[in-house]
Design an enzyme around this catalytic site. Structure first.
Site, PDB file in Angstrom:
ATOM      1  N   THR A 129       0.886  -1.357  -0.121  1.00 19.20           N
ATOM      2  CA  THR A 129      -0.252   0.033   0.129  1.00 19.20           C
ATOM      3  C   THR A 129       0.849   1.341   0.113  1.00 19.20           C
ATOM      4  OG1 THR A 129      -1.615   1.200   1.444  1.00 19.20           O
ATOM      5  CG2 THR A 129      -0.146  -0.193   2.520  1.00 19.20           C
ATOM      6  N   ASP A 130       0.300   2.154  -0.388  1.00 11.75           N
ATOM      7  CA  ASP A 130       1.015   3.694  -0.267  1.00 11.75           C
ATOM      8  C   ASP A 130       1.140   4.270   0.994  1.00 11.75           C
ATOM      9  OD1 ASP A 130      -1.676   4.361  -0.108  1.00 11.75           O
ATOM     10  OD2 ASP A 130      -1.742   5.990  -1.837  1.00 11.75           O
ATOM     11  N   GLU A 131       0.334   3.777   1.925  1.00 15.99           N
ATOM     12  CA  GLU A 131       0.077   4.019   3.280  1.00 15.99           C
ATOM     13  C   GLU A 131       1.656   3.938   4.025  1.00 15.99           C
ATOM     14  OE1 GLU A 131      -3.296   3.478   5.761  1.00 15.99           O
ATOM     15  OE2 GLU A 131      -4.475   3.466   3.957  1.00 15.99           O
ATOM     16  N   LYS A 178       2.279  -3.039   7.494  1.00 13.55           N
ATOM     17  CA  LYS A 178       2.284  -3.311   6.038  1.00 13.55           C
ATOM     18  C   LYS A 178       4.021  -2.870   5.569  1.00 13.55           C
ATOM     19  CE  LYS A 178       0.086  -4.593   3.012  1.00 13.55           C
ATOM     20  NZ  LYS A 178      -0.267  -5.835   2.477  1.00 13.55           N
ATOM     21  N   TYR A 195      -1.934  -0.272  11.068  1.00 13.99           N
ATOM     22  CA  TYR A 195      -2.181  -1.100   9.683  1.00 13.99           C
ATOM     23  C   TYR A 195      -0.863  -0.793   8.897  1.00 13.99           C
ATOM     24  CZ  TYR A 195      -3.170  -1.462   4.817  1.00 13.99           C
ATOM     25  OH  TYR A 195      -3.303  -2.023   3.455  1.00 13.99           O
TER      26      TYR A 195
HETATM   27  P1  NAD Z   1      -9.477  -7.334   2.126  1.00 16.15           P
HETATM   28  O1  NAD Z   1      -9.568  -7.234   3.509  1.00 16.15           O
HETATM   29  O2  NAD Z   1     -10.712  -7.039   1.312  1.00 16.15           O
HETATM   30  O3  NAD Z   1      -9.282  -8.979   1.822  1.00 16.15           O
HETATM   31  C1  NAD Z   1      -8.238  -9.536   2.667  1.00 16.15           C
HETATM   32  C2  NAD Z   1      -8.383 -11.065   2.742  1.00 16.15           C
HETATM   33  O4  NAD Z   1      -7.419 -11.694   3.238  1.00 16.15           O
HETATM   34  C3  NAD Z   1      -9.662 -11.555   3.007  1.00 16.15           C
HETATM   35  O5  NAD Z   1     -10.192 -12.659   2.177  1.00 16.15           O
HETATM   36  C4  NAD Z   1      -9.085 -12.488   4.289  1.00 16.15           C
HETATM   37  O6  NAD Z   1     -10.263 -13.440   4.543  1.00 16.15           O
HETATM   38  C5  NAD Z   1      -7.772 -12.782   3.977  1.00 16.15           C
HETATM   39  N1  NAD Z   1      -7.097 -12.852   5.002  1.00 16.15           N
HETATM   40  C6  NAD Z   1      -6.875 -12.391   6.377  1.00 16.15           C
HETATM   41  N2  NAD Z   1      -6.130 -12.753   7.162  1.00 16.15           N
HETATM   42  C7  NAD Z   1      -5.637 -13.907   6.782  1.00 16.15           C
HETATM   43  C8  NAD Z   1      -4.714 -14.978   7.041  1.00 16.15           C
HETATM   44  N3  NAD Z   1      -4.096 -14.969   8.248  1.00 16.15           N
HETATM   45  N4  NAD Z   1      -4.482 -16.077   6.300  1.00 16.15           N
HETATM   46  C9  NAD Z   1      -5.376 -15.973   4.939  1.00 16.15           C
HETATM   47  N5  NAD Z   1      -6.072 -15.123   4.435  1.00 16.15           N
HETATM   48  C10 NAD Z   1      -6.160 -13.979   5.204  1.00 16.15           C
HETATM   49  O7  NAD Z   1      -8.354  -6.552   1.416  1.00 16.15           O
HETATM   50  P2  NAD Z   1      -8.065  -5.656   0.275  1.00 16.15           P
HETATM   51  O8  NAD Z   1      -8.448  -4.334   0.335  1.00 16.15           O
HETATM   52  O9  NAD Z   1      -8.536  -6.646  -1.013  1.00 16.15           O
HETATM   53  O10 NAD Z   1      -6.479  -5.788   0.233  1.00 16.15           O
HETATM   54  C11 NAD Z   1      -5.715  -6.584  -0.257  1.00 16.15           C
HETATM   55  C12 NAD Z   1      -4.346  -6.321  -0.261  1.00 16.15           C
HETATM   56  O11 NAD Z   1      -3.883  -5.082  -0.973  1.00 16.15           O
HETATM   57  C13 NAD Z   1      -3.766  -6.264   1.421  1.00 16.15           C
HETATM   58  O12 NAD Z   1      -2.383  -6.669   1.611  1.00 16.15           O
HETATM   59  C14 NAD Z   1      -3.808  -4.723   1.275  1.00 16.15           C
HETATM   60  O13 NAD Z   1      -2.819  -4.146   2.201  1.00 16.15           O
HETATM   61  C15 NAD Z   1      -3.435  -4.104  -0.143  1.00 16.15           C
HETATM   62  N6  NAD Z   1      -4.070  -2.838  -0.691  1.00 16.15           N
HETATM   63  C16 NAD Z   1      -5.322  -2.493  -0.536  1.00 16.15           C
HETATM   64  C17 NAD Z   1      -5.833  -1.318  -1.024  1.00 16.15           C
HETATM   65  C18 NAD Z   1      -7.156  -1.191  -0.816  1.00 16.15           C
HETATM   66  O14 NAD Z   1      -7.544   0.286  -1.221  1.00 16.15           O
HETATM   67  N7  NAD Z   1      -7.877  -1.848  -0.438  1.00 16.15           N
HETATM   68  C19 NAD Z   1      -4.894  -0.473  -1.705  1.00 16.15           C
HETATM   69  C20 NAD Z   1      -3.510  -0.769  -1.713  1.00 16.15           C
HETATM   70  C21 NAD Z   1      -2.930  -2.084  -1.290  1.00 16.15           C
HETATM   71  O1  DAU Z   2      -4.148   3.940   0.502  1.00 17.07           O
HETATM   72  C1  DAU Z   2      -4.452   2.552   0.302  1.00 17.07           C
HETATM   73  C2  DAU Z   2      -5.140   2.156   1.539  1.00 17.07           C
HETATM   74  O2  DAU Z   2      -6.521   2.788   1.364  1.00 17.07           O
HETATM   75  C3  DAU Z   2      -5.171   0.665   1.767  1.00 17.07           C
HETATM   76  O3  DAU Z   2      -4.030   0.228   1.993  1.00 17.07           O
HETATM   77  C4  DAU Z   2      -5.937   0.188   2.779  1.00 17.07           C
HETATM   78  O4  DAU Z   2      -6.219  -1.198   3.056  1.00 17.07           O
HETATM   79  C5  DAU Z   2      -7.406   0.699   2.606  1.00 17.07           C
HETATM   80  O5  DAU Z   2      -8.660   0.368   3.489  1.00 17.07           O
HETATM   81  C6  DAU Z   2      -7.480   2.324   2.242  1.00 17.07           C
HETATM   82  O6  DAU Z   2      -7.117   3.007   3.625  1.00 17.07           O
HETATM   83  P1  DAU Z   2      -8.086   4.337   3.994  1.00 17.07           P
HETATM   84  O7  DAU Z   2      -7.871   4.615   5.438  1.00 17.07           O
HETATM   85  O8  DAU Z   2      -7.596   5.408   3.114  1.00 17.07           O
HETATM   86  O9  DAU Z   2      -9.456   3.882   3.363  1.00 17.07           O
HETATM   87  P2  DAU Z   2     -11.024   4.238   4.272  1.00 17.07           P
HETATM   88  O10 DAU Z   2     -12.074   3.875   3.141  1.00 17.07           O
HETATM   89  O11 DAU Z   2     -11.109   3.567   5.487  1.00 17.07           O
HETATM   90  O12 DAU Z   2     -11.025   5.689   4.483  1.00 17.07           O
HETATM   91  C7  DAU Z   2     -10.782   6.629   3.027  1.00 17.07           C
HETATM   92  C8  DAU Z   2     -11.031   8.151   3.928  1.00 17.07           C
HETATM   93  O13 DAU Z   2     -12.372   8.169   4.334  1.00 17.07           O
HETATM   94  C9  DAU Z   2      -9.875   8.134   5.008  1.00 17.07           C
HETATM   95  O14 DAU Z   2      -9.484   9.607   4.974  1.00 17.07           O
HETATM   96  C10 DAU Z   2     -10.841   8.086   6.482  1.00 17.07           C
HETATM   97  C11 DAU Z   2     -12.165   8.479   5.822  1.00 17.07           C
HETATM   98  N1  DAU Z   2     -13.305   8.049   6.222  1.00 17.07           N
HETATM   99  C12 DAU Z   2     -13.475   6.483   6.275  1.00 17.07           C
HETATM  100  C13 DAU Z   2     -14.500   5.884   7.174  1.00 17.07           C
HETATM  101  C14 DAU Z   2     -14.606   4.232   6.950  1.00 17.07           C
HETATM  102  C15 DAU Z   2     -14.464   8.623   6.916  1.00 17.07           C
HETATM  103  O15 DAU Z   2     -14.503   9.779   6.792  1.00 17.07           O
HETATM  104  N2  DAU Z   2     -15.590   8.171   7.389  1.00 17.07           N
HETATM  105  C16 DAU Z   2     -15.640   6.613   7.424  1.00 17.07           C
HETATM  106  O16 DAU Z   2     -16.634   6.200   7.860  1.00 17.07           O
END
Ligand code: NAD
Ligand code: DAU
Length: 350
Positions: free
Chosen positions: A131-133, A160, A156
């Protein structure tokens, strides 16, 4: 030819990635392991579950004996590692769950791959999805590049970052053939409604308050999930071993503008009076340690591998809303049971 282990393939991004690899590479064998936590859902993969080149195995990436038996059975040549605890708010409530899955789990996978590949890394790939975080929080100016120093600020992002460091350590120490990508915020179908966009879509449908943390001025860089997995495909097949690639949409929105755009589009689609959904916007207590701004510079990926996002945001968000409106059964399933408890704990006291 590859025998690919995808971890976390029942989650949001993992399911799109699994679908892409299963359908595009029929010559590959794809094995998806997932613990099926609250975020993992086999309904996300219904359309491909009977594909001849696909197999699902329920399992935990922190379980070394399980991983060893799986590698023994399938003789994987590649790992696409998506499994993680992924929600920042949950990491604030329960940081150790993030250390366990994201740090220990990644360590277990690396160790198992190393044992089975026996330091003969020809034609092997360990691809870590990150992730970019990990880069921390930007001010009003600037972008994250691959050279930006790590500065994670939530449990988180710290977990990562630690997993990224472990992957690089295996590259430098053992010459494990790794690739890493760091992506910005994704959105699209199958996104669990704890994250901002699907949570607001769900609440607008149900006429519930739209909780905006703080003043809604935080900025995120949104990318359609299918563009993310297309980038992973390109990096997997043509990216250089040992390299990191940033993936992003050049699509920055403040949270409040984003939610207003959602409201506008949903009023039209639901046949509501203009401005009706915006009335649901409710400012609530800010997230602890809330990062101000993320923005990715994806020049390296564009110049070296030719990847660019394909969708404009307005089109992507419209497709996403349509998907949720047409998949209310999926939404009802994932928001029943434990979701209600989570929602009460997370929002009732804000
Ligand atoms: P998600 O939470 O939707 O999915 C995570 C999956 O991992 C789930 O299916 C869960 O059951 C599985 N999991 C969790 N713990 C586990 C374990 N111990 N063993 C096996 N499986 C397990 O997450 P996502 O949003 O699809 O993110 C996927 C990956 O991409 C993550 O590594 C996250 O850090 C990264 N990522 C997410 C975003 C985003 O915006 N969602 C952006 C950049 C990177
Ligand atoms: O940048 C990549 C990341 O983006 C991934 O690595 C993470 O897995 C993914 O969850 C996401 O993280 P964020 O914290 O940016 O996403 P989230 O959707 O939780 O929140 C987006 C923005 O909205 C953040 O500034 C917090 C705000 N927010 C979020 C929720 C859930 C609200 O204002 N209200 C809310 O209820």
């Amino acid at each position: 030819m590859h025998t690919v282990l995808i971890t976390g393939g029942a989650g949001f991004i993992g399911s799109h990635l699994t679908r892409l690899f299963v359908t595009k590479y029929s010559q590959y064998k794809i094995v998806n392991i997932d613990k099926l936590t609250y975020a993992g859902n086999l309904e996300n993969l219904k359309d491909i579950e009977h594909s001849p080149n696909y197999e699902f195995v329920k399992g935990d990436i922190t379980d070394l004996p399980f991983l060893r038996s799986l590698f023994e059975k399938h003789q994987f040549t590649a790992v696409l590692h998506c499994a993680a605890e992924s929600h920042v708010d949950r990491s604030i409530t329960d940081p150790l769950a993030f250390v366990t899955t994201n740090v220990v789990g990644t360590g277990c996978l690396l160790q198992t791959a190393k044992e089975f590949w026996k330091d003969n890394f020809d034609n092997k790939i360990f691809y870590h999805i990150s992730t970019d975080e990990v880069y921390g929080s930007l001010g009003k100016e600037g972008f994250f590049t691959e050279e930006t120093a790590y500065d994670p600020r939530s449990p988180y992002s710290a977990s990562k970052a630690a997993s990224d460091h472990l992957v690089r350590a295996f590259y430098h120490t053992y010459h494990m053939p790794v690739k890493i990508s760091n992506c910005s915020n994704n959105y699209g179908p199958f996104h669990f409604p704890e994250k901002l966009i699907p949570l607001c879509i769900h609440n607008i449908i149900n006429n519930k308050p739209l909780p905006i943390y703080g003043k809604g001025e935080n900025i995120r860089d949104w990318l359609y999930v299918e563009d993310h997995v297309r980038a992973i495909d390109v990096i997997f097949h043509t990216g250089k071993i040992g390299e990191t690639y940033n993936i992003g949409g050049h699509n920055e929105w403040t949270n409040i503008d984003l939610v207003k755009e959602l409201c506008k589009q949903m009023d039209l689609k639901l046949g509501r009076e203009t401005g009706a959904s915006e009335k649901l916007i409710t400012y609530v207590k800010d997230r602890a340690g809330h990062d101000l701004r993320y923005a990715i510079d994806a020049t390296k990926l564009k110049n070296e591998l030719g990847w660019m996002p394909s969708l404009q945001f307005e089109e992507g968000i419209s497709k996403t809303i349509d998907w949720y409106l047409n998949n209310t059964e999926w939404l009802n399933h994932v928001t029943s049971g434990n979701y209600q408890n989570y929602y009460e704990q997370q929002y009732d006291k804000r």
